[in-house]
Design a protein around this motif. Structure first.
Motif, PDB file in Angstrom:
ATOM      1  N   LEU A  95       0.852  -1.201   0.000  1.00  0.00           N
ATOM      2  CA  LEU A  95       0.000   0.000   0.000  1.00  0.00           C
ATOM      3  C   LEU A  95       0.880   1.241   0.000  1.00  0.00           C
ATOM      4  N   MET A  96       1.918   1.165   0.826  1.00  0.00           N
ATOM      5  CA  MET A  96       2.851   2.276   0.959  1.00  0.00           C
ATOM      6  C   MET A  96       3.556   2.564  -0.363  1.00  0.00           C
ATOM      7  N   LEU A  97       4.057   1.499  -1.007  1.00  0.00           N
ATOM      8  CA  LEU A  97       4.765   1.681  -2.269  1.00  0.00           C
ATOM      9  C   LEU A  97       3.824   2.260  -3.324  1.00  0.00           C
ATOM     10  N   GLY A  98       2.529   1.906  -3.210  1.00  0.00           N
ATOM     11  CA  GLY A  98       1.563   2.446  -4.147  1.00  0.00           C
ATOM     12  C   GLY A  98       1.355   3.946  -3.976  1.00  0.00           C
ATOM     13  N   ILE A  99       1.682   4.449  -2.802  1.00  0.00           N
ATOM     14  CA  ILE A  99       1.472   5.860  -2.497  1.00  0.00           C
ATOM     15  C   ILE A  99       2.617   6.729  -3.006  1.00  0.00           C
ATOM     16  N   VAL A 100       3.797   6.115  -3.185  1.00  0.00           N
ATOM     17  CA  VAL A 100       4.964   6.886  -3.636  1.00  0.00           C
ATOM     18  C   VAL A 100       4.620   7.671  -4.901  1.00  0.00           C
ATOM     19  N   GLY A 101       5.080   8.920  -4.952  1.00  0.00           N
ATOM     20  CA  GLY A 101       4.833   9.736  -6.134  1.00  0.00           C
ATOM     21  C   GLY A 101       3.921  10.904  -5.821  1.00  0.00           C
ATOM     22  N   THR A 102       3.442  11.555  -6.877  1.00  0.00           N
ATOM     23  CA  THR A 102       2.621  12.737  -6.684  1.00  0.00           C
ATOM     24  C   THR A 102       1.219  12.345  -6.239  1.00  0.00           C
ATOM     25  N   ASP A 103       0.753  12.970  -5.167  1.00  0.00           N
ATOM     26  CA  ASP A 103      -0.604  12.731  -4.691  1.00  0.00           C
ATOM     27  C   ASP A 103      -1.581  13.393  -5.656  1.00  0.00           C
ATOM     28  N   LEU A 104      -2.531  12.605  -6.170  1.00  0.00           N
ATOM     29  CA  LEU A 104      -3.412  13.126  -7.214  1.00  0.00           C
ATOM     30  C   LEU A 104      -4.299  14.249  -6.697  1.00  0.00           C
ATOM     31  N   GLU A 105      -4.663  14.190  -5.417  1.00  0.00           N
ATOM     32  CA  GLU A 105      -5.622  15.164  -4.921  1.00  0.00           C
ATOM     33  C   GLU A 105      -4.972  16.505  -4.548  1.00  0.00           C
ATOM     34  N   THR A 106      -3.796  16.433  -3.945  1.00  0.00           N
ATOM     35  CA  THR A 106      -3.175  17.668  -3.458  1.00  0.00           C
ATOM     36  C   THR A 106      -1.907  18.050  -4.203  1.00  0.00           C
ATOM     37  N   GLY A 107      -1.387  17.136  -5.011  1.00  0.00           N
ATOM     38  CA  GLY A 107      -0.169  17.458  -5.744  1.00  0.00           C
ATOM     39  C   GLY A 107       1.100  17.339  -4.922  1.00  0.00           C
ATOM     40  N   ALA A 108       0.976  16.899  -3.684  1.00  0.00           N
ATOM     41  CA  ALA A 108       2.166  16.755  -2.856  1.00  0.00           C
ATOM     42  C   ALA A 108       2.987  15.562  -3.343  1.00  0.00           C
TER      43      ALA A 108
END
Lengths: 167, 514
Positions: B183-196
């Motif tokens: 799940l964590m590895l799936g989160i790596v990268g630009t957050d689609l909602e906030t751009g972080a």
């Protein structure tokens, strides 16, 4: 017989040999990275979750899981589950397997697909215990011919066959 | 009403055949099952690694062709795995490990050909039943699932992830840890909602997240090669001379095989309905059932046809059945299904209950191609078995260097980016360390594929409920899923607490305890 050590020292000594102790440790470490780095991305509230919310939560869960995994190692009697390295470590084999793709990156970036393919297969083939230079070179040559035909001509992977980008 | 359901299903299926028999789709399906069948036989190469290598090559073709081919690899490999087990006593693929028990003794008695012939038949029957199940169950599931809000989707994903990680091999605790890591590895990268940008550590190459192909090939390619280098023993092909005419079973053989075949199929299809219990568990359960109801259980292990047929039928029925939650709910049951879903997502197709309606060509084309592919496999396996046996003797020292090249170029071709080849190597090292520490990396892929969707739905559910976490147990359907999760965890704890008691009975545990 050496004099009996204290019970706790024995317990810790036993624990330090356990595979699960290190497995749990690694998970705790990964969890710590997430739980500490997560809040720097802004946590937000439960209603308006910030980008840091889920990573932090997952990190905390991981730390818990890590503690449970490492804790389970306490119950394992001495002599069991201590094989972190396999019975015959294959350092050369592992190095060659990792070196293969690294050669592909290096030679692919500077010299093109043909040298990249050849070195990748050649170097990784050397990792086998019965490998000879000649057999490895033959295999590398065969795979290069086949691979270039398949990927460059049939599948049109945009990578120059031979090039010189300097060193 | 029922007649309507059947009529609709048949119309849709007819449409699916229309899609699947288009020449290029037939071609992709054929390539898929052929490659799958081949790697199923090759020791040390699994369907997971193969699908990951082929994945980047499918970016250029249409989504239907791509998914037909990748799915073909998956079920094609099941046919190959049986050959390995029966003729050589090699459990190349976990679902077929149990087939060795009675398959290899049959080969030693010179009945290997018969075992293979009947296995092909049982596989086809099992697969056909699985496909039929998919045709009728998927639309029903979809109708239910379309009513789901974000809270229900979240709970369902949670159940899927939990089942996928705890019911598979090894320690359930470690399985859950791997899912969370995924799940964590799936989160790596630009957050689609906030751009972080999260966990990119300043590397712009990671802005788009970790590449699915790199992750899969690192875990199931490089880490696996490191695990099996200089470990694969030479195979004994002494008994493996099977000719075409040896494969024809006698009337008595067929008569003996029919009942176990249907029992195995039934077990497999039931296992497919429980999320997380893949083909491996199905085949073990089928074998155990046969042994239990048999009038001569002591003869199992000496070359009984029932011991071969039931697990094989069960595996195939379960493999096809696994596609049901994957395609109709968007919840994969195991790593291979996660990879197939990932392939769809790369093609820009959003998995979930709306998939059948929005992309009927993919869903029904896939269903129809299952039948076409299975018929191809039956036809392929009969004449080609000699060639497959020859393939088995290919030494690992030729196999893994070539595979490493395929891994490298495959990852590179995904985005024409050398950085990702390096990413694969790093993930490979991590994967091997995890393997050595007793983790099974398959749930990582499950978490990775579901991660972003889980976060999105969790956020949405929280927004709708105004931050009230109780929403997951207040909504009835969601509460059922959460209840199942709790039940699953309770069951695991129960098994764990009872575990030592059983272990004492077995002699080896007794010795070490003293």
């Amino acid at each position: 017989m050496r004099p009996a050590r204290s019970f706790t020292a024995e317990l810790v000594r036993n624990l330090l040999r356990k595979r699960d102790f290190y497995a749990g440790g690694l998970i705790i470490l990964l969890g710590l990275v997430m739980a500490l780095k997560g809040p720097t991305y802004r946590l937000g509230t439960l209603m308006h979750m910030g980008p840091g919310f889920l990573p932090t939560a997952l990190g905390v869960i991981l730390i818990f899981l890590g503690i449970l995994i490492a804790g389970a190692a306490f119950g394992v009697p001495p002599g069991e589950d201590e094989d972190i390295l396999p019975a015959h470590p294959e350092w050369l084999g592992w190095a060659c397997i990792l070196a293969g793709p690294l050669c592909f990156i290096l030679f692919g970036s500077y010299f093109g697909l043909i040298p990249a393919t050849f070195t990748c297969v050649f170097v990784s083939a050397l990792g086998d215990r019965n490998a000879t230079l000649r057999a490895a070179a033959t295999l590398a040559a065969v795979v290069t011919v086949f691979g270039v035909g398949l990927f460059s001509y049939l599948l049109q992977v945009p990578m120059p066959l031979l090039t010189w980008r300097g060193l | 009403m029922e007649r309507l359901v059947i009529a609709t299903a048949l119309t849709d299926l007819w449409y699916g055949f229309g899609v699947a028999v288009q020449p290029h789709n037939i071609m992709w399906c054929f390539i898929g099952v052929l490659v799958g069948n081949m790697v199923g036989v090759l020791p040390g190469m699994g369907p997971l690694a193969t699908i990951s290598i082929l994945l980047p090559l499918t970016f250029g073709i249409k989504p239907v062709g791509a998914i037909l081919m990748l799915a073909g690899v998956m079920y094609g490999a099941q046919y190959g795995g049986a050959i390995c087990s029966i003729l050589l006593n090699l459990p190349c693929h976990p679902p077929h490990a149990v087939t060795c028990l009675d398959g290899y003794p049959m080969t030693k008695q010179g009945r290997g050909g018969v075992a293979l012939g009947l296995t092909v038949m049982a596989s086809f029957v099992g697969a056909s039943w699985g496909i039929t199940e998919m045709i009728f169950l998927s639309p029903i599931l979809v109708r239910v699932a379309l009513e789901f809000g974000p809270a229900e989707i979240c709970s369902l994903m949670l159940l899927g992830l939990l089942a996928g990680s705890t019911l598979a091999r090894g320690s359930p605790l470690k399985g859950v840890a791997m899912t969370v890591l995924g799940l964590m590895l799936g989160i790596v990268g630009t957050d689609l909602e906030t751009g972080a940008e999260r966990f990119t550590f300043g590397m712009t190459h990671l802005d788009d997240g970790i590449e699915l192909v790199a992750l899969a090939l690192g875990l199931f390619g490089i880490a696996e090669f490191m695990n099996s280098i200089n470990q694969v023993t030479s195979v004994n092909t002494k008994y493996a001379n099977v000719r075409l005419r040896d494969m024809r079973p006698t009337k008595d053989d067929v008569k003996q095989a029919i009942a176990p075949m249907f029992r195995g199929t039934l077990v497999g299809s039931l296992c497919a309905l429980i999320p997380g219990t893949g083909p491996t568990i199905a085949s073990f359960v089928a074998y155990a059932t046969e042994k239990k109801i048999s009038r001569h259980p002591e003869k199992f292990g000496t070359g009984l046809i029932e011991g071969v047929i039931a697990p094989e039928a069960s595996t195939h029925s379960s493999v096809q059945g696994d596609f049901i939650p994957t395609m109709s709910l968007g919840i994969p049951g195991d790593a291979v299904m996660a990879l197939l879903l990932g392939a769809l997502m790369i093609q820009g197709i959003v998995p979930g209950p709306q998939l059948i309606k929005e992309h009927p060509d993919i869903f029904w084309g896939l269903v129809a191609s299952f039948w076409i592919g299975n018929i191809m496999l039956v036809l392929l396996n009969v004449p080609l078995i000699g060639i497959w046996v020859k393939l088995l003797t290919i030494s690992y020292k030729y196999l893994y260097p070539s595979a490493l090249f395929f891994v490298s170029i495959g990852v590179y071709a995904a985005n024409n980016d050398m950085f990702q080849v390096g990413e694969t190597v790093v993930i490979g090292i991590l994967g091997y360390v995890l393997l050595r520490l007793g983790f099974h990396p398959a749930p990582i892929l499950l978490g990775f594929v579901l991660g972003p969707r889980f976060e999105e739905n969790f956020r949405r559910a929280m927004l709708i409920s105004r931050g009230d976490i109780g929403v997951f147990v207040e909504r009835p359907i969601s509460a059922v899923f959460i209840g199942l999760c709790v039940l699953l965890i309770a069951l695991q704890i129960y098994v764990r607490l009872r575990g030592p008691k059983n272990a004492i009975v077995t002699p080896p545990a007794l010795e070490s305890a003293e």
